[in-house]
Write a protein that holds these residues in place. Structure first.
Motif, mmCIF file in Angstrom:
data_model
loop_
_atom_site.group_PDB
_atom_site.id
_atom_site.type_symbol
_atom_site.label_atom_id
_atom_site.label_comp_id
_atom_site.label_asym_id
_atom_site.label_seq_id
_atom_site.Cartn_x
_atom_site.Cartn_y
_atom_site.Cartn_z
ATOM 1 N N PRO A 4 0.835 -1.199 0.000
ATOM 2 C CA PRO A 4 0.000 0.000 0.000
ATOM 3 C C PRO A 4 0.873 1.255 0.000
ATOM 4 C CG PRO A 4 -0.157 -1.159 2.108
ATOM 5 C CD PRO A 4 0.715 -1.971 1.207
ATOM 6 N N LEU A 5 0.301 2.300 -0.555
ATOM 7 C CA LEU A 5 1.020 3.565 -0.636
ATOM 8 C C LEU A 5 1.094 4.222 0.737
ATOM 9 C CD1 LEU A 5 -0.651 5.079 -3.813
ATOM 10 C CD2 LEU A 5 1.606 4.069 -3.649
ATOM 11 N N THR A 9 3.306 9.420 -0.131
ATOM 12 C CA THR A 9 3.236 9.023 -1.535
ATOM 13 C C THR A 9 1.852 9.332 -2.094
ATOM 14 O OG1 THR A 9 4.820 7.265 -1.121
ATOM 15 C CG2 THR A 9 3.541 7.113 -3.142
ATOM 16 N N ALA A 10 0.804 9.107 -1.308
ATOM 17 C CA ALA A 10 -0.560 9.414 -1.743
ATOM 18 C C ALA A 10 -0.730 10.910 -1.974
ATOM 19 C CB ALA A 10 -1.559 8.908 -0.714
ATOM 20 N N VAL A 11 -0.145 11.703 -1.092
ATOM 21 C CA VAL A 11 -0.229 13.165 -1.244
ATOM 22 C C VAL A 11 0.499 13.598 -2.514
ATOM 23 C CG1 VAL A 11 0.479 15.380 -0.231
ATOM 24 C CG2 VAL A 11 -0.552 13.616 1.214
ATOM 25 N N ARG A 12 1.675 13.022 -2.743
ATOM 26 C CA ARG A 12 2.418 13.377 -3.966
ATOM 27 C C ARG A 12 1.657 12.970 -5.214
ATOM 28 N NH1 ARG A 12 7.935 11.872 -1.348
ATOM 29 N NH2 ARG A 12 6.853 9.898 -1.253
ATOM 30 N N LEU A 13 1.034 11.771 -5.165
ATOM 31 C CA LEU A 13 0.256 11.321 -6.306
ATOM 32 C C LEU A 13 -0.926 12.254 -6.556
ATOM 33 C CD1 LEU A 13 -0.255 9.252 -8.521
ATOM 34 C CD2 LEU A 13 -1.563 7.909 -6.874
ATOM 35 N N GLY A 14 -1.603 12.652 -5.496
ATOM 36 C CA GLY A 14 -2.723 13.595 -5.629
ATOM 37 C C GLY A 14 -2.271 14.927 -6.198
ATOM 38 N N ALA A 15 -1.114 15.417 -5.740
ATOM 39 C CA ALA A 15 -0.575 16.680 -6.253
ATOM 40 C C ALA A 15 -0.214 16.554 -7.729
ATOM 41 C CB ALA A 15 0.639 17.097 -5.436
ATOM 42 N N ALA A 16 0.335 15.394 -8.119
ATOM 43 C CA ALA A 16 0.686 15.186 -9.526
ATOM 44 C C ALA A 16 -0.554 15.169 -10.400
ATOM 45 C CB ALA A 16 1.464 13.882 -9.686
ATOM 46 N N VAL A 182 -6.629 5.720 -3.862
ATOM 47 C CA VAL A 182 -5.397 6.004 -3.124
ATOM 48 C C VAL A 182 -5.704 6.075 -1.632
ATOM 49 C CG1 VAL A 182 -3.636 7.772 -2.715
ATOM 50 C CG2 VAL A 182 -4.221 7.107 -5.046
ATOM 51 N N TRP A 183 -6.779 6.729 -1.276
ATOM 52 C CA TRP A 183 -7.157 6.875 0.132
ATOM 53 C C TRP A 183 -7.455 5.508 0.751
ATOM 54 C CZ3 TRP A 183 -6.750 10.763 3.411
ATOM 55 C CH2 TRP A 183 -7.404 10.676 4.624
ATOM 56 N N ARG A 184 -8.173 4.659 0.029
ATOM 57 C CA ARG A 184 -8.491 3.314 0.544
ATOM 58 C C ARG A 184 -7.229 2.490 0.763
ATOM 59 N NH1 ARG A 184 -13.194 0.652 -2.840
ATOM 60 N NH2 ARG A 184 -14.201 2.627 -3.217
ATOM 61 N N ARG A 185 -6.322 2.563 -0.194
ATOM 62 C CA ARG A 185 -5.070 1.816 -0.054
ATOM 63 C C ARG A 185 -4.278 2.306 1.147
ATOM 64 N NH1 ARG A 185 -2.843 1.084 -6.198
ATOM 65 N NH2 ARG A 185 -4.429 -0.419 -6.826
ATOM 66 N N ALA A 186 -4.258 3.608 1.341
ATOM 67 C CA ALA A 186 -3.517 4.175 2.468
ATOM 68 C C ALA A 186 -4.203 3.803 3.784
ATOM 69 C CB ALA A 186 -3.434 5.689 2.327
#
Length: 189
Positions: A4-5, A9-16, A182-186
C-alpha cells in the motif's frame, strides 16, 4: 502482493494528478473568453451635438461577416434605415441613411465571432443638435425610463461549450475515483 502507498506518496500522487489537470485545463481557458464590444462610435450614453452618419462597433476578436447585424432604433422602437454592415476584422460599420432628428436612439447588435459564439447587446445615445429644426423623436409611454435603465447595456454570450463541460466533469470524476482508491489503499495499511 502490492504494497500500500504511504501517506506522503498518496499526497504526492494527488498533487501530480492536480498538476496534470491544471496543465490540461489552463490552455483551454482562452476558448472560454468570448467576444465583447471594445469601442463604439457613437459611444454608449453619448450626447452628440450633430447626428452621426455611421455607427461603428469594434470588438475584441474578429467577426464573421455573414453573421453580423447592427440595428438602429429610435425612442419609439422603430427600426431606422441603415446600410448593410461592413466588417473588417474586429470592426463593423453601418451607414445611417436618413438624417436623425434630436432624440434618443438605441444601437443593437448581434455578432458571431470566428469561434462560433454569438454575442449580442445594445446601448443608447442621444442626438441634441442645437441647430436642428427637426422635431425631437417622442418617447413612447407616459414617463421616460430612469437614467439607470436608459444607460443599461445588455450583452450576452454563451458559456463554455457542452463538450468542454462534459470533458471537465469526466476529468473530475476520474480524479475523485483515483483519490478514493489512493485513500483506501492508504487506510488499509
Amino acid at each position: 502482493m502490492t504494497e500500500p502507498l504511504s501517506r506522503p506518496t498518496a499526497v504526492r500522487l494527488g498533487a501530480a494528478v492536480l498538476a496534470v489537470l491544471v496543465a490540461v485545463l489552463i490552455p483551454a481557458s482562452p476558448a472560454w473568453a468570448h467576444n465583447s464590444l471594445k469601442t463604439a462610435t457613437p459611444a454608449r450614453d453619448a450626447t452628440l451635438s450633430s447626428a452621426p452618419h455611421e455607427v461603428t462597433l469594434e470588438f475584441m476578436q474578429r467577426l464573421d461577416p455573414a453573421f453580423t447585424t447592427i440595428v438602429l432604433t429610435d425612442a419609439a422602437k422603430r427600426k431606422l434605415p441603415t446600410g448593410e454592415p461592413v466588417v473588417t476584422g474586429a470592426k463593423s460599420t453601418v451607414q445611417v441613411t436618413d438624417a436623425l432628428p434630436n432624440g434618443t436612439y438605441t444601437v443593437a447588435y448581434r455578432v458571431v465571432s470566428v469561434d462560433g459564439h454569438p454575442v449580442q447587446g445594445s446601448y443608447p445615445f442621444t442626438v441634441a443638435d442645437p441647430t436642428s429644426s427637426a422635431a425631437p423623436v417622442a418617447t413612447v409611454g407616459a414617463s421616460a425610463p430612469a437614467p439607470s435603465a436608459a444607460a443599461a447595456v445588455v450583452e450576452s454570450g454563451g458559456g463554455p461549450s457542452a463538450g468542454v463541460l462534459v470533458a471537465g466533469a469526466a476529468l473530475a470524476v476520474l480524479v475523485l475515483a483515483t483519490a478514493g482508491l489512493v485513500w483506501r489503499r492508504a487506510a488499509r495499511r
